[in-house]
Scaffold this motif. Structure first.
Motif, PDB file in Angstrom:
ATOM      1  N   GLY A  29       0.812  -1.208   0.000  1.00 23.25           N
ATOM      2  CA  GLY A  29       0.000   0.000   0.000  1.00 23.25           C
ATOM      3  C   GLY A  29       0.844   1.254   0.000  1.00 23.25           C
ATOM      4  N   LEU A  30       1.918   1.248   0.750  1.00 21.89           N
ATOM      5  CA  LEU A  30       2.799   2.411   0.790  1.00 21.89           C
ATOM      6  C   LEU A  30       3.562   2.577  -0.525  1.00 21.89           C
ATOM      7  CD1 LEU A  30       4.105   2.090   4.443  1.00 21.89           C
ATOM      8  CD2 LEU A  30       2.774   3.996   3.524  1.00 21.89           C
ATOM      9  N   THR A  31       3.881   1.460  -1.174  1.00 24.76           N
ATOM     10  CA  THR A  31       4.534   1.539  -2.482  1.00 24.76           C
ATOM     11  C   THR A  31       3.660   2.270  -3.487  1.00 24.76           C
ATOM     12  OG1 THR A  31       5.737  -0.526  -2.108  1.00 24.76           O
ATOM     13  CG2 THR A  31       5.485   0.174  -4.391  1.00 24.76           C
ATOM     14  N   ASP A  32       2.362   1.989  -3.423  1.00 19.10           N
ATOM     15  CA  ASP A  32       1.419   2.551  -4.398  1.00 19.10           C
ATOM     16  C   ASP A  32       0.824   3.890  -3.971  1.00 19.10           C
ATOM     17  OD1 ASP A  32       1.840   0.317  -5.956  1.00 19.10           O
ATOM     18  OD2 ASP A  32       0.129  -0.780  -5.126  1.00 19.10           O
ATOM     19  N   LYS A  33       1.206   4.370  -2.795  1.00 26.07           N
ATOM     20  CA  LYS A  33       0.611   5.610  -2.287  1.00 26.07           C
ATOM     21  C   LYS A  33       0.956   6.802  -3.182  1.00 26.07           C
ATOM     22  CE  LYS A  33       0.007   8.201   2.039  1.00 26.07           C
ATOM     23  NZ  LYS A  33      -1.422   7.868   2.212  1.00 26.07           N
ATOM     24  N   PHE A  34       2.148   6.763  -3.785  1.00 26.92           N
ATOM     25  CA  PHE A  34       2.589   7.802  -4.712  1.00 26.92           C
ATOM     26  C   PHE A  34       3.011   7.139  -6.017  1.00 26.92           C
ATOM     27  CE2 PHE A  34       3.131   9.508  -0.481  1.00 26.92           C
ATOM     28  CZ  PHE A  34       2.719  10.829  -0.592  1.00 26.92           C
ATOM     29  N   PRO A  35       2.802   7.786  -7.153  1.00 29.19           N
ATOM     30  CA  PRO A  35       3.158   7.167  -8.430  1.00 29.19           C
ATOM     31  C   PRO A  35       4.669   7.081  -8.616  1.00 29.19           C
ATOM     32  CG  PRO A  35       2.464   9.448  -8.759  1.00 29.19           C
ATOM     33  CD  PRO A  35       2.202   9.124  -7.320  1.00 29.19           C
ATOM     34  N   GLY A  36       5.082   6.133  -9.456  1.00 29.02           N
ATOM     35  CA  GLY A  36       6.487   6.083  -9.828  1.00 29.02           C
ATOM     36  C   GLY A  36       7.161   4.733  -9.686  1.00 29.02           C
ATOM     37  N   SER A  37       6.604   3.823  -8.864  1.00 24.52           N
ATOM     38  CA  SER A  37       7.247   2.522  -8.702  1.00 24.52           C
ATOM     39  C   SER A  37       7.027   1.669  -9.945  1.00 24.52           C
ATOM     40  CB  SER A  37       6.694   1.791  -7.485  1.00 24.52           C
ATOM     41  OG  SER A  37       7.234   0.485  -7.406  1.00 24.52           O
ATOM     42  N   THR A  38       8.094   1.041 -10.412  1.00 20.27           N
ATOM     43  CA  THR A  38       7.994   0.089 -11.530  1.00 20.27           C
ATOM     44  C   THR A  38       8.281  -1.339 -11.065  1.00 20.27           C
ATOM     45  OG1 THR A  38      10.308   0.600 -12.116  1.00 20.27           O
ATOM     46  CG2 THR A  38       8.586   1.802 -13.273  1.00 20.27           C
ATOM     47  N   LEU A  39       8.309  -1.554  -9.760  1.00 19.75           N
ATOM     48  CA  LEU A  39       8.663  -2.859  -9.214  1.00 19.75           C
ATOM     49  C   LEU A  39       7.708  -3.950  -9.678  1.00 19.75           C
ATOM     50  CD1 LEU A  39      10.409  -4.595  -7.330  1.00 19.75           C
ATOM     51  CD2 LEU A  39       8.880  -3.936  -5.450  1.00 19.75           C
ATOM     52  N   VAL A  88      17.373   7.937   5.156  1.00 21.78           N
ATOM     53  CA  VAL A  88      18.254   8.196   4.021  1.00 21.78           C
ATOM     54  C   VAL A  88      17.735   7.382   2.835  1.00 21.78           C
ATOM     55  CG1 VAL A  88      19.894   6.427   4.820  1.00 21.78           C
ATOM     56  CG2 VAL A  88      20.621   8.123   3.142  1.00 21.78           C
ATOM     57  N   PHE A  89      17.699   7.993   1.668  1.00 21.66           N
ATOM     58  CA  PHE A  89      17.192   7.303   0.479  1.00 21.66           C
ATOM     59  C   PHE A  89      17.652   8.030  -0.771  1.00 21.66           C
ATOM     60  CE2 PHE A  89      13.930  10.194   2.090  1.00 21.66           C
ATOM     61  CZ  PHE A  89      13.640  10.974   0.981  1.00 21.66           C
ATOM     62  N   GLY A  90      17.452   7.391  -1.912  1.00 21.29           N
ATOM     63  CA  GLY A  90      17.866   7.960  -3.182  1.00 21.29           C
ATOM     64  C   GLY A  90      16.717   8.603  -3.937  1.00 21.29           C
ATOM     65  N   SER A  91      17.039   9.631  -4.705  1.00 24.17           N
ATOM     66  CA  SER A  91      16.014  10.323  -5.483  1.00 24.17           C
ATOM     67  C   SER A  91      15.553   9.505  -6.688  1.00 24.17           C
ATOM     68  CB  SER A  91      16.553  11.674  -5.969  1.00 24.17           C
ATOM     69  OG  SER A  91      17.613  11.495  -6.904  1.00 24.17           O
ATOM     70  N   ALA A  92      16.342   8.475  -7.063  1.00 25.45           N
ATOM     71  CA  ALA A  92      16.025   7.682  -8.251  1.00 25.45           C
ATOM     72  C   ALA A  92      15.552   6.273  -7.877  1.00 25.45           C
ATOM     73  CB  ALA A  92      17.237   7.616  -9.175  1.00 25.45           C
ATOM     74  N   ASP A  93      14.953   6.132  -6.718  1.00 19.92           N
ATOM     75  CA  ASP A  93      14.451   4.831  -6.264  1.00 19.92           C
ATOM     76  C   ASP A  93      13.288   4.398  -7.158  1.00 19.92           C
ATOM     77  OD1 ASP A  93      13.222   2.695  -4.775  1.00 19.92           O
ATOM     78  OD2 ASP A  93      14.204   3.464  -2.972  1.00 19.92           O
ATOM     79  N   LYS A  94      13.400   3.226  -7.775  1.00 25.67           N
ATOM     80  CA  LYS A  94      12.343   2.716  -8.653  1.00 25.67           C
ATOM     81  C   LYS A  94      11.428   1.720  -7.947  1.00 25.67           C
ATOM     82  CE  LYS A  94      14.968   3.327 -12.930  1.00 25.67           C
ATOM     83  NZ  LYS A  94      15.508   2.661 -14.153  1.00 25.67           N
ATOM     84  N   ASN A  95      11.767   1.363  -6.710  1.00 31.50           N
ATOM     85  CA  ASN A  95      10.909   0.467  -5.935  1.00 31.50           C
ATOM     86  C   ASN A  95       9.908   1.245  -5.092  1.00 31.50           C
ATOM     87  OD1 ASN A  95      12.635  -1.481  -6.984  1.00 31.50           O
ATOM     88  ND2 ASN A  95      12.793  -2.601  -5.059  1.00 31.50           N
TER      89      ASN A  95
END
Length: 237
Positions: free
Chosen positions: A102-112, A182-189
């Motif tokens: 649910g948290l993965t899908d809360k904002f658009p952008g994941s291609t996992l 800490v995290f990356g700006s280009a996280d695809k997951n």
């Protein structure tokens, strides 16, 4: 306070060796750090596993979780007097009833979801892996390709139930303990917007966003991740 031990918990599709660079950087500073295995079967059972590892340390602990490991550390710290703080590395920090999916899908952008492949377990659930050919780009695009291919081959499967299990504790540990992100700006997951949301909601004492870093930020930027852990230790000492 007695010297803190750092306990690192890997996430889905990863394994303990993903912390090697961070551990090396911490050991160079005289910090004791251990990476405990994460079975990736379910939040409740995985948290029990981490809780036992924390108890075995026999002293105060800083818990560090990556990805789904953040959901596990959030639960494992509940009711533990040993856990003094939490560091989230490209990680979920769920509230009660929330799920990693649910948290993965809360904002658009994941291609996992486009890269995951199921392995039926025979009980109606599945183990999930990231397609090994797609893994380097999806999971660790800023890691040397040879290393990314090894990570694809050594990834640990996660049971789909684990990603869909609602966070059990009514009061998650980030509401009662200091946290750092800490995290990356280009996280695809996990979309960066989702990671920012969780950091802000948790009242993160410091949030480091690594420009261009992938979901495997602890592999591609171990010095940055270790640096934040050291700041957390200094704050807690």
């Amino acid at each position: 306070m007695t010297e803190l031990t750092v306990v690192l918990v890997h996430g889905a599709f990863a394994e303990s060796a993903s912390w090697n660079g961070v551990i090396a950087a911490l050991q160079n500073k005289g910090v004791t750090a251990i990476a405990t295995p994460n079975p990736l079967r379910g939040v409740t059972t995985d948290a029990d596993n981490v809780r036992r590892a924390v108890e075995a340390v026999g002293g105060p602990v800083l818990l560090v979780g990556h990805s789904y490991g953040g959901a596990v550390t959030t639960e494992a710290a509940v009711g533990s007097d040993a856990v003094k703080g939490l560091v989230y590395v490209s990680a979920f920090a769920p509230d009660h009833g929330e799920t990693s999916l649910g948290l993965t899908d809360k904002f658009p952008g994941s291609t996992l979801g486009e890269t995951v492949r199921p392995i039926p377990l025979g009980d109606g659930t599945n183990d999930l892996i990231v397609d090994r050919e797609l893994f380097p780009n999806q999971f660790c695009g800023d890691v040397a390709l040879a290393d990314a291919k090894i990570a694809a081959s050594t990834q640990r499967a996660v049971r789909d139930f684990a990603l869909a299990e609602p966070q059990p504790a009514e009061t998650p540990a980030w509401k009662t303990r200091p946290s750092w992100f800490v995290f990356g700006s280009a996280d695809k997951n996990i979309p960066a917007a989702g990671l920012r949301f969780m950091a802000e909601r948790a009242g993160s004492l410091k949030t480091v966003e690594i420009e261009g870093a992938s979901h495997s930020s602890m592999v591609s930027n171990p010095g940055v991740v270790a640096g934040l852990i050291l700041e957390a230790i200094a704050h807690l000492s």
